[in-house]
Write a protein that holds these residues in place. Sequence first.
Motif, PDB file in Angstrom:
ATOM      1  N   THR A 287     -22.866  35.949  46.384  1.00  0.00           N
ATOM      2  CA  THR A 287     -24.138  35.228  46.270  1.00  0.00           C
ATOM      3  C   THR A 287     -23.904  33.734  46.137  1.00  0.00           C
ATOM      4  OG1 THR A 287     -25.203  37.149  45.237  1.00  0.00           O
ATOM      5  CG2 THR A 287     -26.237  35.003  44.899  1.00  0.00           C
ATOM      6  N   LEU A 288     -22.915  33.354  45.312  1.00  0.00           N
ATOM      7  CA  LEU A 288     -22.622  31.932  45.147  1.00  0.00           C
ATOM      8  C   LEU A 288     -22.124  31.308  46.441  1.00  0.00           C
ATOM      9  CD1 LEU A 288     -20.933  31.638  41.621  1.00  0.00           C
ATOM     10  CD2 LEU A 288     -23.300  31.218  42.259  1.00  0.00           C
ATOM     11  N   ILE A 289     -21.284  32.005  47.172  1.00  0.00           N
ATOM     12  CA  ILE A 289     -20.772  31.474  48.442  1.00  0.00           C
ATOM     13  C   ILE A 289     -21.919  31.239  49.414  1.00  0.00           C
ATOM     14  CG2 ILE A 289     -19.379  32.006  50.483  1.00  0.00           C
ATOM     15  CD1 ILE A 289     -17.752  31.175  48.014  1.00  0.00           C
ATOM     16  N   ARG A 290     -22.915  32.140  49.407  1.00  0.00           N
ATOM     17  CA  ARG A 290     -24.065  31.967  50.296  1.00  0.00           C
ATOM     18  C   ARG A 290     -24.957  30.809  49.851  1.00  0.00           C
ATOM     19  NH1 ARG A 290     -23.939  37.670  50.467  1.00  0.00           N
ATOM     20  NH2 ARG A 290     -25.409  37.798  48.726  1.00  0.00           N
ATOM     21  N   GLU A 291     -25.112  30.653  48.513  1.00  0.00           N
ATOM     22  CA  GLU A 291     -26.062  29.665  47.988  1.00  0.00           C
ATOM     23  C   GLU A 291     -25.471  28.271  47.859  1.00  0.00           C
ATOM     24  OE1 GLU A 291     -27.452  31.248  44.305  1.00  0.00           O
ATOM     25  OE2 GLU A 291     -28.780  32.724  45.261  1.00  0.00           O
ATOM     26  N   TRP A 292     -24.179  28.176  47.576  1.00  0.00           N
ATOM     27  CA  TRP A 292     -23.563  26.869  47.352  1.00  0.00           C
ATOM     28  C   TRP A 292     -23.130  26.242  48.678  1.00  0.00           C
ATOM     29  CZ3 TRP A 292     -19.722  27.451  42.642  1.00  0.00           C
ATOM     30  CH2 TRP A 292     -20.471  27.626  41.467  1.00  0.00           C
ATOM     31  N   PRO A 293     -23.410  24.974  48.888  1.00  0.00           N
ATOM     32  CA  PRO A 293     -22.856  24.283  50.062  1.00  0.00           C
ATOM     33  C   PRO A 293     -21.325  24.306  50.017  1.00  0.00           C
ATOM     34  CG  PRO A 293     -24.579  22.965  48.995  1.00  0.00           C
ATOM     35  CD  PRO A 293     -24.288  24.105  48.076  1.00  0.00           C
ATOM     36  N   GLY A 294     -20.713  24.498  51.181  1.00  0.00           N
ATOM     37  CA  GLY A 294     -19.259  24.642  51.220  1.00  0.00           C
ATOM     38  C   GLY A 294     -18.505  23.409  50.762  1.00  0.00           C
ATOM     39  N   GLU A 295     -19.156  22.233  50.799  1.00  0.00           N
ATOM     40  CA  GLU A 295     -18.439  21.024  50.403  1.00  0.00           C
ATOM     41  C   GLU A 295     -18.306  20.871  48.898  1.00  0.00           C
ATOM     42  OE1 GLU A 295     -22.733  19.745  51.441  1.00  0.00           O
ATOM     43  OE2 GLU A 295     -21.162  21.049  52.287  1.00  0.00           O
ATOM     44  N   LEU A 296     -18.893  21.791  48.129  1.00  0.00           N
ATOM     45  CA  LEU A 296     -18.772  21.705  46.669  1.00  0.00           C
ATOM     46  C   LEU A 296     -17.358  22.002  46.190  1.00  0.00           C
ATOM     47  CD1 LEU A 296     -22.027  23.470  45.365  1.00  0.00           C
ATOM     48  CD2 LEU A 296     -21.576  21.024  45.549  1.00  0.00           C
ATOM     49  N   TYR A 297     -16.600  22.765  46.958  1.00  0.00           N
ATOM     50  CA  TYR A 297     -15.289  23.215  46.512  1.00  0.00           C
ATOM     51  C   TYR A 297     -14.292  23.135  47.666  1.00  0.00           C
ATOM     52  CZ  TYR A 297     -17.465  27.249  48.715  1.00  0.00           C
ATOM     53  OH  TYR A 297     -18.136  28.052  49.595  1.00  0.00           O
ATOM     54  N   ASN A 298     -13.018  23.313  47.350  1.00  0.00           N
ATOM     55  CA  ASN A 298     -11.966  23.327  48.366  1.00  0.00           C
ATOM     56  C   ASN A 298     -11.973  24.698  49.041  1.00  0.00           C
ATOM     57  OD1 ASN A 298      -9.388  23.712  49.652  1.00  0.00           O
ATOM     58  ND2 ASN A 298      -8.681  21.886  48.568  1.00  0.00           N
ATOM     59  N   ASN A 299     -12.396  24.719  50.299  1.00  0.00           N
ATOM     60  CA  ASN A 299     -12.594  25.983  51.002  1.00  0.00           C
ATOM     61  C   ASN A 299     -11.290  26.785  51.119  1.00  0.00           C
ATOM     62  OD1 ASN A 299     -14.717  27.481  52.575  1.00  0.00           O
ATOM     63  ND2 ASN A 299     -13.073  27.404  54.094  1.00  0.00           N
ATOM     64  N   MET A 300     -10.201  26.114  51.415  1.00  0.00           N
ATOM     65  CA  MET A 300      -8.929  26.815  51.601  1.00  0.00           C
ATOM     66  C   MET A 300      -8.465  27.478  50.302  1.00  0.00           C
ATOM     67  SD  MET A 300      -8.227  26.769  54.686  1.00  0.00           S
ATOM     68  CE  MET A 300      -6.630  27.543  54.465  1.00  0.00           C
ATOM     69  N   THR A 301      -8.745  26.818  49.174  1.00  0.00           N
ATOM     70  CA  THR A 301      -8.364  27.400  47.886  1.00  0.00           C
ATOM     71  C   THR A 301      -9.085  28.718  47.654  1.00  0.00           C
ATOM     72  OG1 THR A 301      -7.999  25.197  46.956  1.00  0.00           O
ATOM     73  CG2 THR A 301      -8.348  26.997  45.388  1.00  0.00           C
ATOM     74  N   ILE A 302     -10.363  28.747  47.982  1.00  0.00           N
ATOM     75  CA  ILE A 302     -11.163  29.961  47.760  1.00  0.00           C
ATOM     76  C   ILE A 302     -10.792  31.029  48.784  1.00  0.00           C
ATOM     77  CG2 ILE A 302     -13.505  30.877  47.566  1.00  0.00           C
ATOM     78  CD1 ILE A 302     -12.604  28.921  45.343  1.00  0.00           C
ATOM     79  N   VAL A 303     -10.521  30.620  50.052  1.00  0.00           N
ATOM     80  CA  VAL A 303     -10.088  31.593  51.071  1.00  0.00           C
ATOM     81  C   VAL A 303      -8.815  32.296  50.623  1.00  0.00           C
ATOM     82  CG1 VAL A 303      -9.088  31.781  53.397  1.00  0.00           C
ATOM     83  CG2 VAL A 303     -11.196  30.481  53.037  1.00  0.00           C
ATOM     84  N   GLN A 304      -7.878  31.541  50.081  1.00  0.00           N
ATOM     85  CA  GLN A 304      -6.628  32.136  49.618  1.00  0.00           C
ATOM     86  C   GLN A 304      -6.875  33.104  48.470  1.00  0.00           C
ATOM     87  OE1 GLN A 304      -3.501  31.737  51.031  1.00  0.00           O
ATOM     88  NE2 GLN A 304      -3.119  33.472  49.647  1.00  0.00           N
ATOM     89  N   ALA A 305      -7.802  32.742  47.568  1.00  0.00           N
ATOM     90  CA  ALA A 305      -8.105  33.624  46.443  1.00  0.00           C
ATOM     91  C   ALA A 305      -8.720  34.935  46.932  1.00  0.00           C
ATOM     92  CB  ALA A 305      -9.060  32.917  45.473  1.00  0.00           C
ATOM     93  N   VAL A 306      -9.630  34.847  47.923  1.00  0.00           N
ATOM     94  CA  VAL A 306     -10.251  36.063  48.467  1.00  0.00           C
ATOM     95  C   VAL A 306      -9.204  36.907  49.193  1.00  0.00           C
ATOM     96  CG1 VAL A 306     -11.971  36.945  50.079  1.00  0.00           C
ATOM     97  CG2 VAL A 306     -12.510  34.960  48.654  1.00  0.00           C
ATOM     98  N   THR A 307      -8.337  36.262  49.933  1.00  0.00           N
ATOM     99  CA  THR A 307      -7.279  36.986  50.650  1.00  0.00           C
ATOM    100  C   THR A 307      -6.381  37.737  49.677  1.00  0.00           C
ATOM    101  OG1 THR A 307      -7.294  35.266  52.362  1.00  0.00           O
ATOM    102  CG2 THR A 307      -5.391  36.728  52.299  1.00  0.00           C
ATOM    103  N   ASP A 308      -6.056  37.122  48.566  1.00  0.00           N
ATOM    104  CA  ASP A 308      -5.231  37.777  47.548  1.00  0.00           C
ATOM    105  C   ASP A 308      -5.927  39.017  46.993  1.00  0.00           C
ATOM    106  OD1 ASP A 308      -3.320  35.857  47.883  1.00  0.00           O
ATOM    107  OD2 ASP A 308      -3.941  34.647  46.147  1.00  0.00           O
TER     108      ASP A 308
END
Length: 613
Positions: free
Chosen positions: A432-453
Amino acid sequence: NGVTEILQKDAASCMTVHDKFLALGTHFGKVFLLDIQGNLTQKFEISPVKINQISLDESGEHMGICSEDGKVQVFGLYTREGFHENFDCPVKVIYVRGGILIYSLLLYEKNWLNRWKTSTLHEGEGTITNVQWRANLIAWANNMGVKIYDISTKQRITNVLRDNVSLRPDMYPCSLCWKDNSTLIIGWGSSIKICVVKERGHTELRDLPSRYVEIVSAFETEFFISGLAPLADQLVTLYFVKENSDHMEEEFRARPCLDIIQPLPEGYEEISSDALTVRNFQENECRDYRLEHSEGESLYYIISPKDIVVAKERDQDDHIDWLLDKKKYEEALMAAEISFKNIKRHEVQKIGMAYINHLVEKGDYDTAARKCQKVLGKNMELWENEVYRFKTIGQLKAISQYLPRGDLRLRPAIYEMILHEFLKSDYEGFATLIREWPGELYNNMTIVQAVTDHLKKDPMNSTLLTTLAELYTYDQRYDRALEIYLRLRHKDVYQLIHKHDLFSSIEDKIVLLMDFDKEKAVDMLLDNEDKILIDRVVEELRDRPELLHIYLHKLFKRDHHKGQRYHERQIGLYAEYDRPNLLPFLRDSIHCPLEKVLRHFQNCSREYRSTFK
């Protein structure tokens, strides 16, 4: 301030109030000038005995004083100009106004030669105890009652008799105050009267004064009145209660009280009441208290022998103090927001922070987080402090939906910390947060790596896969997002292709698209023939004849000529997958050679041929 030291050695007997300063008289015959905070500015040795009254003119430049030994003095505070008189009896009242002086109801007027002209306003009814002057009207009290005199016509208008003659007038003196230029309020003993001076009609005049007095309200109280002052349409009353204990010879004198009352025609309504703990109140009588007020500042002064209390009308800051003291934080915040231009001691944000702290302390984290959005506003430092506090108490989820996400925003690390918190325990909340928050709020690659893990532990988790596709989409890695959507058969796959023009990326994924939704896939392919050529689609579907038939059939429906090179192949596809539409196809197609059609049917079974006899 200075008053404390003065009253340790002496006792207050009277006080008068000017907008600029205060003048305090004492039992030891001294007069002290004080600023509004009570600091001593000047001291005058007037008499060895009690000062009965002090009067200041409107400008605050001349002061009149009378004392128990019969002395009367008027002098300029900034000049040497003066007036002195001695009498062989105590002088109780004095009034200075412009070039006019009143004491013991002798009227002194300065003429054009700067000499005093004397006239007697009243005599023969005992001691004058109070004089009050407003506009052209002078009111005074003696043992018999209250008189009102019109100085413009030099006529006495009325005499308001004293009600309770059993009370000694020296023990229970009369209180007088003008509410306006025509309304006089009289308090005497336990009685209050409100008198209005009115003009007579011309037909009524004859030998009567041009004005008369109407008593518009009169009522008895349950206390003895020490002082009166107006407050809009209400009254401030200083009163004294004298009570006897079980032993008649022992007397207990209660504290003085300051009440606000609403006068009615034949009674009153109590609005508020405050009992005052002044020094030595047990030793005081009704006559020991006085009430003075400053109209310009709405300040009220309660004078007792050993204490002076300043009362002021409650303002919005006082109201907020009371609400905060009662822990009514939401109401205090609302009051501060409404009156933010008028409050002086409070700040809306500090009240809001107190409210948030209160909510956190009682465990109402959701409400506390919601209030952050309103209270913290654009203060990013306060926002980050609150986020870390919510992290400390394990409530990051509560504050997540209220964080700034517009032009003003926190450091990326703050948003990433909250996303990591959701990833630990709440995949749906994370999505829900990923859908609601603009992607520029956070480092996208950091979150992608966390999801991949996390997907390594749960590789088929659809929520995580969908969220990863959204992260890839924001990062413009559309091929990765497309692969995930196709694997999941996600409804957004077609929107993704159209929105980002991914037709070159789906040339080798046509079978997957048609397996997901044949109708939607074919429509999309036919609508974009210029981007995915017919020959390319046919090539991709060569091993899936049932899908190839659906595509070529819809192509033929749209245009009988575009797929003409495949019409011969379609005869077999119709015969295999859609016999009812074979004959219409043959009738409408002009690109099927007759000999090839006949050869096709000769190779078919008898049963099949009979269908088209």
